[in-house]
Design a protein around this motif. Structure first.
Motif, PDB file in Angstrom:
ATOM      1  N   ASP A 277     -31.115 -23.701 -10.295  1.00 27.47           N
ATOM      2  CA  ASP A 277     -31.778 -22.849 -10.760  1.00 27.47           C
ATOM      3  C   ASP A 277     -32.780 -22.098  -9.900  1.00 27.47           C
ATOM      4  O   ASP A 277     -33.596 -22.264  -8.844  1.00 27.47           O
ATOM      5  CB  ASP A 277     -33.311 -23.978 -10.598  1.00 27.47           C
ATOM      6  CG  ASP A 277     -33.929 -24.115 -12.193  1.00 27.47           C
ATOM      7  OD1 ASP A 277     -35.265 -24.019 -12.389  1.00 27.47           O
ATOM      8  OD2 ASP A 277     -33.572 -23.056 -12.993  1.00 27.47           O
ATOM      9  N   ASN A 279     -35.761 -19.168 -10.367  1.00 30.92           N
ATOM     10  CA  ASN A 279     -37.149 -18.559 -10.599  1.00 30.92           C
ATOM     11  C   ASN A 279     -37.175 -17.647 -10.148  1.00 30.92           C
ATOM     12  O   ASN A 279     -38.175 -17.683  -8.796  1.00 30.92           O
ATOM     13  CB  ASN A 279     -37.895 -19.939 -11.005  1.00 30.92           C
ATOM     14  CG  ASN A 279     -37.214 -20.898 -12.267  1.00 30.92           C
ATOM     15  OD1 ASN A 279     -36.891 -20.813 -12.802  1.00 30.92           O
ATOM     16  ND2 ASN A 279     -37.159 -22.392 -11.715  1.00 30.92           N
ATOM     17  N   THR A 285     -43.882 -20.839 -15.279  1.00 37.10           N
ATOM     18  CA  THR A 285     -42.652 -21.560 -15.567  1.00 37.10           C
ATOM     19  C   THR A 285     -42.800 -22.936 -14.933  1.00 37.10           C
ATOM     20  O   THR A 285     -43.536 -23.328 -14.515  1.00 37.10           O
ATOM     21  CB  THR A 285     -41.513 -20.571 -14.389  1.00 37.10           C
ATOM     22  OG1 THR A 285     -41.502 -19.344 -14.781  1.00 37.10           O
ATOM     23  CG2 THR A 285     -40.301 -21.939 -14.621  1.00 37.10           C
ATOM     24  N   SER A 304     -32.688 -25.606  -5.931  1.00 36.91           N
ATOM     25  CA  SER A 304     -33.824 -24.785  -6.403  1.00 36.91           C
ATOM     26  C   SER A 304     -35.045 -24.123  -5.571  1.00 36.91           C
ATOM     27  O   SER A 304     -34.647 -24.109  -5.160  1.00 36.91           O
ATOM     28  CB  SER A 304     -35.591 -25.811  -7.507  1.00 36.91           C
ATOM     29  OG  SER A 304     -36.216 -25.189  -8.019  1.00 36.91           O
ATOM     30  N   SER A 306     -37.268 -21.141  -6.056  1.00 34.87           N
ATOM     31  CA  SER A 306     -38.396 -19.923  -6.785  1.00 34.87           C
ATOM     32  C   SER A 306     -38.839 -18.739  -5.915  1.00 34.87           C
ATOM     33  O   SER A 306     -39.531 -19.111  -5.078  1.00 34.87           O
ATOM     34  CB  SER A 306     -39.534 -21.174  -7.441  1.00 34.87           C
ATOM     35  OG  SER A 306     -40.572 -21.240  -6.414  1.00 34.87           O
ATOM     36  N   THR A 307     -39.551 -17.546  -6.356  1.00 36.78           N
ATOM     37  CA  THR A 307     -40.076 -16.656  -5.337  1.00 36.78           C
ATOM     38  C   THR A 307     -41.670 -16.852  -6.593  1.00 36.78           C
ATOM     39  O   THR A 307     -41.407 -16.692  -7.623  1.00 36.78           O
ATOM     40  CB  THR A 307     -39.771 -15.123  -5.393  1.00 36.78           C
ATOM     41  OG1 THR A 307     -39.152 -14.646  -6.692  1.00 36.78           O
ATOM     42  CG2 THR A 307     -38.314 -15.601  -4.401  1.00 36.78           C
ATOM     43  N   GLN A 314     -45.017 -20.170 -10.561  1.00 37.70           N
ATOM     44  CA  GLN A 314     -43.375 -20.866 -10.131  1.00 37.70           C
ATOM     45  C   GLN A 314     -43.770 -22.321 -10.155  1.00 37.70           C
ATOM     46  O   GLN A 314     -44.472 -23.094  -8.891  1.00 37.70           O
ATOM     47  CB  GLN A 314     -42.900 -20.178  -9.681  1.00 37.70           C
ATOM     48  CG  GLN A 314     -42.929 -19.064  -9.585  1.00 37.70           C
ATOM     49  CD  GLN A 314     -41.445 -18.945 -10.556  1.00 37.70           C
ATOM     50  OE1 GLN A 314     -41.886 -19.492 -11.668  1.00 37.70           O
ATOM     51  NE2 GLN A 314     -41.091 -17.898 -10.809  1.00 37.70           N
ATOM     52  N   THR A 316     -41.824 -25.581 -10.407  1.00 33.28           N
ATOM     53  CA  THR A 316     -40.800 -26.061 -10.588  1.00 33.28           C
ATOM     54  C   THR A 316     -40.532 -27.270 -10.219  1.00 33.28           C
ATOM     55  O   THR A 316     -40.642 -27.864  -9.070  1.00 33.28           O
ATOM     56  CB  THR A 316     -40.076 -25.440 -10.776  1.00 33.28           C
ATOM     57  OG1 THR A 316     -39.430 -25.096  -8.879  1.00 33.28           O
ATOM     58  CG2 THR A 316     -40.101 -24.221 -11.150  1.00 33.28           C
ATOM     59  N   SER A 333     -35.149 -28.331  -2.445  1.00 31.91           N
ATOM     60  CA  SER A 333     -36.015 -27.101  -3.158  1.00 31.91           C
ATOM     61  C   SER A 333     -36.173 -25.306  -2.098  1.00 31.91           C
ATOM     62  O   SER A 333     -36.941 -26.374  -0.994  1.00 31.91           O
ATOM     63  CB  SER A 333     -37.346 -27.755  -3.724  1.00 31.91           C
ATOM     64  OG  SER A 333     -38.362 -25.868  -4.144  1.00 31.91           O
ATOM     65  N   SER A 335     -38.681 -22.339  -1.706  1.00 28.05           N
ATOM     66  CA  SER A 335     -40.136 -21.102  -2.533  1.00 28.05           C
ATOM     67  C   SER A 335     -40.954 -20.513  -1.610  1.00 28.05           C
ATOM     68  O   SER A 335     -41.259 -20.851  -0.466  1.00 28.05           O
ATOM     69  CB  SER A 335     -41.350 -22.666  -3.489  1.00 28.05           C
ATOM     70  OG  SER A 335     -42.005 -21.740  -3.024  1.00 28.05           O
ATOM     71  N   GLY A 343     -46.898 -21.476  -5.430  1.00 28.81           N
ATOM     72  CA  GLY A 343     -45.187 -21.825  -5.991  1.00 28.81           C
ATOM     73  C   GLY A 343     -46.306 -24.089  -5.314  1.00 28.81           C
ATOM     74  O   GLY A 343     -46.003 -23.810  -4.677  1.00 28.81           O
TER      75      GLY A 343
END
Lengths: 454, 199
Positions: A277, A279, A285, A304, A306-307, A314, A316, A333, A335, A343
Motif C-alpha cells: 500500500d 499512499n 487518507t 505500507s 506513506s508520504t 495520512q 494508515t 510501515s 512514513s 503521518g
C-alpha cells in the motif's frame, strides 16, 4: 495509448446529495436485480445512523449533501483542463506523462484503453478460465459470486464509509481465479474498458480459489484529480486454501480528496494475502488494510509506505486478526513527513483464543524532515492466547546529520545525499512494487523532496 | 541521582524539574502515571515489573511528556503472567515542537505462562518535531521452548527451569537499574520477587 470517443454521448447523473430515491435510481439506471437494490437501501438506512469516527483526522468539512453520487462514464466528465490545478499539470510534465493519459488522469477524459495490450490479456485469461471485469458487468454476468460474497467480509454496518459505499457503489473490479490457476501478469484496472476506472465509490471483489495466484494493481503514481472530493472505496478479497493474492495500491489523489477506504481479506488454510500500500496523495487518507487469518497456517502481510507534505494527513496502517493456529503476520510501515504534513500509523494485532503457535511482527518507522511536521503511531496489540508471540518495534527520527556529512565527504551534494537517504529508507517497500511503478515512484519521491532541503 | 519507588505512591503525576538522573520504580502497579519532564539535561528512567497470578488484573497507563528539549527518558516494563492474569498497558511518549534534541524510548516485554492469561499493549508516540530520536519495542510471547528443553536435558525439572528463565527475564531490568546507579534496593526487590513467585 489514446483516449477513445464513445458512441453514446448522453450523461446520466443523479441530483446532488443522497436520499432513498437517489439510491433506488442508481440501482434502476444499472438494471440491477432486486436483491442488490434491497442491499443498497438497507445500507443507506445504516449510513444515516452511523456517526463520523470520533478518532483520527478531522472530517467535519465533508459535506455529504454537495456530492453527486452517480455519474455514468462517457467520453466527457464535468471537468475541463483549465480547472486542473497547476502543480498537478507540472508534475505530469516532470514525470513525462503522455498527452492523452494526462487528460484521463486529470478527470477530463473518462475513458482510457490500451487496445492491443488488453486484447492479448483477455485471450490469455479466457484460456485459463479467469473472470476479470468491472463489478457492474459481474453483477450481470456472474451474479452467483456477488450473491455469495458481496458484503460478507465488509458488512454494510462496518463503518460509516462502508455503509455509504454499500449504498452507492459503482465500478470497481471483479476477479475470479479458478482452482490451481496462476495468473502471471499482474491485472490492472487499466485493462478494463468502458467502465468508471477510478470511481468515487468503487467496490472490488476478488476470489482466488484453492491453490491459485493473482496479483492486482490499483492506482498509479501520476497524480489523479477529481472535482468531487470523496473517495470511499471498499475491497473484499477471499483467499481460499493454499491460494495467494497480492494487492498493490499506488495512490496519488490530488490534495482536495478525502480518501476513506475499507480493505479486508480473508485467508483460509495455508493461504497467503499480501497488501502493498503506497499512499502519496490525497488531503486526508484513512486506510487500514486487514487480513482475517481464518485458516490454520494462513499468512498475512501489509507493506505500507506513506508520504505526507503540506496540507496532507495520512492516517494508515493495518489490521491482523489471528483466529486459527500456526498463523503468522507481518506489518512493515514506512512514513515520511515534511512541510507540516501529518503521518499517523494505526494498527491492530489480535491474537484470539485458539491461535496457538501464532506469531506477528510489526515494524513502523517514521522519517520527520522538519520541525513543522508530525508523526504519530498508535499500535494496538491484544493477546488472548498464551501460546502466541507478538513483536512490535517503531522508530521516529530525522535524517542523521552524520549520514549527510559522510556522503558530502564523498562528493555528493547535500540535496542528493538527502534524496539518497530517503530512497534507501523507502527501498524495502518500494522494491515490492512492480518495476514501472517503482521507477515512477522514486521519481515522484524525488520531486516531493525538492524544496525540502534546509 | 534521585531514586523513587512509587509502587504505593498515589500520585498520578511525577514532575521532573531538576537536571540529572531520576529513577522511578514500581511493582504490580495499576493506575495512571504521568512523567512530566520539565528540565533540560534531565535523564529519566522508569522501571516497572509485573508478576500476575490467579485472577490478578493490572491496568497501567504511562505517559512520558517532554515539554523541554535536551532531555531523555527511558521506560522498561517487564511482566510475567500465570493462570488467568490480565495485563493492559498504554504507554504514550509526547514530544512537542519546542522540545529539541530529545531522546525517548519505551520497551515492554511480557511472558505468558498459561493459555488463559491475556495481555494488551498500546505503545503510542506523538512527535511534533524532527530533532528527536524516539523508539519503542514491545514483545509478548512464551518462554523459549527450546531453552526450557535444554535445561531439562541437564537434569533440571521443568518447573525449576522455568523459574530459572524467569529470573533471567527480570534480571534484565535489575541489570539496567544497576547501570543507572541503583544498588542496595535491588537485593530487596529480588527477595520480594522470589517470595511472590513461590507463594
Amino acid at each position: 495509448m489514446k483516449a477513445k470517443k464513445n458512441k453514446d454521448s448522453f450523461v446520466y447523473k443523479t441530483k446532488k446529495g443522497l436520499s432513498p430515491s437517489t439510491v433506488s435510481e442508481i440501482s434502476k439506471l444499472k438494471n440491477e436485480p432486486s436483491w442488490m437494490r434491497e442491499k443498497r437501501l438497507h445500507a443507506y438506512s445504516l449510513f444515516k445512523k452511523k456517526p463520523i469516527p470520533s478518532w483520527g483526522p478531522d472530517l467535519s468539512n465533508l459535506d455529504f449533501n454537495s456530492i453527486t453520487y452517480f455519474l455514468r462514464a462517457t467520453e466527457k466528465t464535468e471537468s475541463t483542463w483549465d480547472k486542473v490545478p497547476d502543480d498537478i499539470k507540472k508534475t505530469y510534465d516532470k514525470l513525462g506523462i503522455p498527452e492523452a493519459e494526462k487528460q484521463f488522469l486529470a478527470g477530463v477524459s473518462a475513458q482510457y484503453e490500451s487496445e492491443v495490450v488488453y486484447e492479448n490479456v483477455k485471450e490469455e485469461l479466457k484460456k485459463q478460465g479467469v473472470l476479470f471485469c468491472d463489478m457492474d458487468t459481474a453483477l450481470k454476468k456472474h451474479p452467483q459470486y456477488l450473491y455469495e460474497y458481496f458484503g460478507t467480509l465488509v458488512p454494510p454496518n462496518d463503518n460509516m464509509f462502508a455503509s455509504l459505499n454499500s449504498a452507492v457503489w459503482s465500478g470497481g473490479s471483479f476477479i475470479y481465479v479458478p482452482k490451481g490457476v496462476h495468473v502471471d501478469l499482474p491485472l490492472q484496472a487499466y485493462f478494463r474498458i468502458n467502465a468508471e476506472l477510478f470511481g468515487q465509490f468503487e467496490r472490488t471483489l476478488i476470489i482466488a480459489d484453492e491453490g491459485s495466484f493473482v496479483h492486482y494493481i490499483e492506482g498509479c503514481t501520476a497524480p489523479q484529480y477529481r472535482t468531487d472530493s470523496l473517495h470511499a472505496a471498499v475491497v473484499e478479497i477471499f483467499v481460499k486454501k493454499n491460494a495467494r493474492v497480492r494487492y498493490t495500491t499506488v495512490q496519488n489523489w490530488s490534495k482536495n480528496i478525502y480518501n476513506l477506504v475499507t480493505k479486508r481479506a480473508r485467508a483460509e488454510e495455508n493461504a497467503i494475502m499480501e497488501w502493498v500500500d503506497a499512499n502519496i496523495g490525497s488531503g486526508i487518507t484513512m486506510k487500514y488494510p486487514g487480513v482475517f487469518l481464518a485458516g490454520k497456517g494462513a499468512k498475512g502481510e501489509v507493506l505500507s509506505l506513506s508520504t505526507a507534505a503540506k496540507g496532507q494527513e495520512q492516517d494508515t496502517g493495518a489490521k491482523m486478526i489471528h483466529a486459527a493456529p500456526n498463523t503468522s503476520s507481518r506489518i512493515i510501515s514506512k512514513s515520511i513527513v515534511k512541510d507540516g504534513g501529518v503521518g499517523t500509523f494505526r494498527s491492530l494485532v489480535d491474537m484470539q483464543e485458539g491461535a496457538t503457535n501464532a506469531s506477528s511482527y510489526v515494524s513502523c518507522d517514521s522519517l520527520i524532515l522538519d520541525a513543522q511536521s508530525h508523526a504519530r503511531t498508535y499500535p494496538y496489540m491484544r493477546v488472548k492466547e498464551g501460546d502466541s508471540t507478538v513483536e512490535h518495534e517503531a522508530t521516529v527520527e530525522k535524517i542523521g546529520e552524520e549520514k549527510i556529512w559522510y556522503l558530502e565527504n564523498r562528493g555528493v551534494s547535500k540535496e542528493n545525499a538527502e534524496s539518497m537517504i530517503v530512497n534507501g529508507f523507502v527501498d524495502p517497500i518500494a522494491k515490492e512494487i512492480p518495476l514501472e511503478y517503482a521507477i515512477e515512484l522514486n521519481r515522484l519521491i524525488q520531486l516531493e523532496m525538492e524544496g525540502s532541503v534546509g | 541521582m534521585q531514586f523513587h519507588d512509587i509502587t504505593t505512591d498515589k500520585k498520578k503525576t511525577h514532575v521532573v524539574q531538576t537536571p540529572g538522573t531520576h529513577v522511578f520504580f514500581f511493582f504490580n502497579k495499576t493506575g495512571d502515571l504521568s512523567f512530566d519532564i520539565e528540565s533540560k539535561k534531565a535523564r529519566v528512567y522508569i522501571f516497572g515489573m509485573y508478576l500476575g497470578k490467579k485472577k490478578a488484573r493490572f491496568f497501567v497507563k504511562t505517559s512520558q511528556k517532554h515539554s523541554v528539549g535536551d532531555s531523555t527518558s527511558s521506560l522498561l516494563i517487564n511482566g510475567v503472567f500465570f493462570d488467568e492474569a490480565v495485563f493492559a498497558h498504554e504507554g504514550l511518549i509526547t514530544i512537542p515542537k519546542e522540545a529539541k534534541n530529545v531522546a525517548a524510548e519505551q520497551y515492554g516485554h511480557n511472558v505468558l505462562m498459561s493459555k488463559k492469561c491475556s495481555v494488551e499493549s498500546k505503545p503510542f508516540l506523538e512527535i511534533d518535531t524532527h530533532d528527536v530520536t524516539c523508539t519503542h519495542a514491545v514483545t509478548t510471547g512464551t518462554l523459549n521452548k527450546e531453552q526450557v528443553r535444554y535445561l531439562m536435558t541437564r537434569g533440571i525439572s521443568k518447573k525449576k527451569a522455568q523459574i530459572l528463565m524467569l529470573s533471567g527475564f527480570f534480571e534484565e531490568v535489575f541489570a539496567k537499574m544497576h547501570d543507572v546507579g541503583i544498588t542496595k534496593e535491588i537485593d530487596a526487590y529480588k527477595e520480594k520477587l522470589r517470595e511472590y513467585q513461590t507463594s
